[in-house]
Design a protein around this motif. Sequence first.
Motif, mmCIF file in Angstrom:
data_model
loop_
_atom_site.group_PDB
_atom_site.id
_atom_site.type_symbol
_atom_site.label_atom_id
_atom_site.label_comp_id
_atom_site.label_asym_id
_atom_site.label_seq_id
_atom_site.Cartn_x
_atom_site.Cartn_y
_atom_site.Cartn_z
ATOM 1 N N ARG A 63 8.931 44.688 162.674
ATOM 2 C CA ARG A 63 7.890 44.783 163.698
ATOM 3 C C ARG A 63 6.911 43.613 163.601
ATOM 4 O O ARG A 63 6.459 43.085 164.620
ATOM 5 C CB ARG A 63 7.149 46.118 163.588
ATOM 6 C CG ARG A 63 7.958 47.290 164.117
ATOM 7 C CD ARG A 63 7.103 48.526 164.318
ATOM 8 N NE ARG A 63 6.555 49.050 163.082
ATOM 9 C CZ ARG A 63 7.127 50.002 162.359
ATOM 10 N NH1 ARG A 63 8.261 50.539 162.742
ATOM 11 N NH2 ARG A 63 6.557 50.432 161.256
ATOM 12 N N ARG A 99 6.339 40.604 166.438
ATOM 13 C CA ARG A 99 4.988 40.685 167.010
ATOM 14 C C ARG A 99 4.847 41.921 167.899
ATOM 15 O O ARG A 99 4.227 41.890 168.963
ATOM 16 C CB ARG A 99 4.637 39.418 167.770
ATOM 17 C CG ARG A 99 4.600 38.205 166.882
ATOM 18 C CD ARG A 99 4.322 36.946 167.670
ATOM 19 N NE ARG A 99 4.431 35.789 166.813
ATOM 20 C CZ ARG A 99 3.391 35.062 166.413
ATOM 21 N NH1 ARG A 99 2.181 35.387 166.790
ATOM 22 N NH2 ARG A 99 3.585 34.021 165.647
ATOM 23 N N ASP A 100 5.459 43.002 167.440
ATOM 24 C CA ASP A 100 5.450 44.272 168.147
ATOM 25 C C ASP A 100 4.034 44.857 168.142
ATOM 26 O O ASP A 100 3.334 44.801 167.135
ATOM 27 C CB ASP A 100 6.423 45.233 167.448
ATOM 28 C CG ASP A 100 6.694 46.493 168.231
ATOM 29 O OD1 ASP A 100 5.779 47.005 168.910
ATOM 30 O OD2 ASP A 100 7.840 46.973 168.166
ATOM 31 N N ALA A 101 3.621 45.426 169.266
ATOM 32 C CA ALA A 101 2.290 46.019 169.369
ATOM 33 C C ALA A 101 2.123 47.219 168.439
ATOM 34 O O ALA A 101 1.002 47.568 168.073
ATOM 35 C CB ALA A 101 2.016 46.440 170.805
ATOM 36 N N SER A 102 3.217 47.833 168.026
ATOM 37 C CA SER A 102 3.128 48.996 167.136
ATOM 38 C C SER A 102 3.015 48.603 165.664
ATOM 39 O O SER A 102 2.903 49.473 164.804
ATOM 40 C CB SER A 102 4.346 49.900 167.329
ATOM 41 O OG SER A 102 5.512 49.255 166.854
ATOM 42 N N TYR A 103 3.020 47.300 165.359
ATOM 43 C CA TYR A 103 2.918 46.855 163.969
ATOM 44 C C TYR A 103 1.562 47.225 163.399
ATOM 45 O O TYR A 103 0.526 47.041 164.026
ATOM 46 C CB TYR A 103 3.116 45.340 163.873
ATOM 47 C CG TYR A 103 2.849 44.795 162.482
ATOM 48 C CD1 TYR A 103 3.717 45.077 161.434
ATOM 49 C CD2 TYR A 103 1.741 44.018 162.215
ATOM 50 C CE1 TYR A 103 3.488 44.595 160.158
ATOM 51 C CE2 TYR A 103 1.493 43.524 160.952
ATOM 52 C CZ TYR A 103 2.364 43.811 159.923
ATOM 53 O OH TYR A 103 2.129 43.337 158.663
#
Length: 116
Positions: A61, A65-69
């Motif tokens: 994640r 660069r996932d927003a849920s990271y």
Amino acid sequence: MQDVDTRVRTLRRPRLLVAAARIAAGQAARRFDQPEDCCAAPGSTAHLLRLLEDEAEHEARRRARDASYSAPGHVTALGAVIATHALRQAAPSLPDSLALVPPHSVGARVTRPGPA
């Protein structure tokens, strides 16, 4: 396939993440409560593999660069890997079938799991 200890030693993560995880590892070693891993003894290969899978999900994640990271979640996951690996290194000759009592316990000792 690499053995689990080699996988831990060859992890490559950003320095700041590792520095924070080392601090978290000290806290994890003191409390060593991973409720999601209730079926694996702390310090066992199964426990460390589960922690490595969890950390790898955080890393994927982060790289995407996932927003849920969640950086705090990643630090906690990597800290748990570091603490568990340190526990394994402290008692390398113990078989995985033994359940390890958390190191902070008074009179820490090795106990065998009861019959199923």
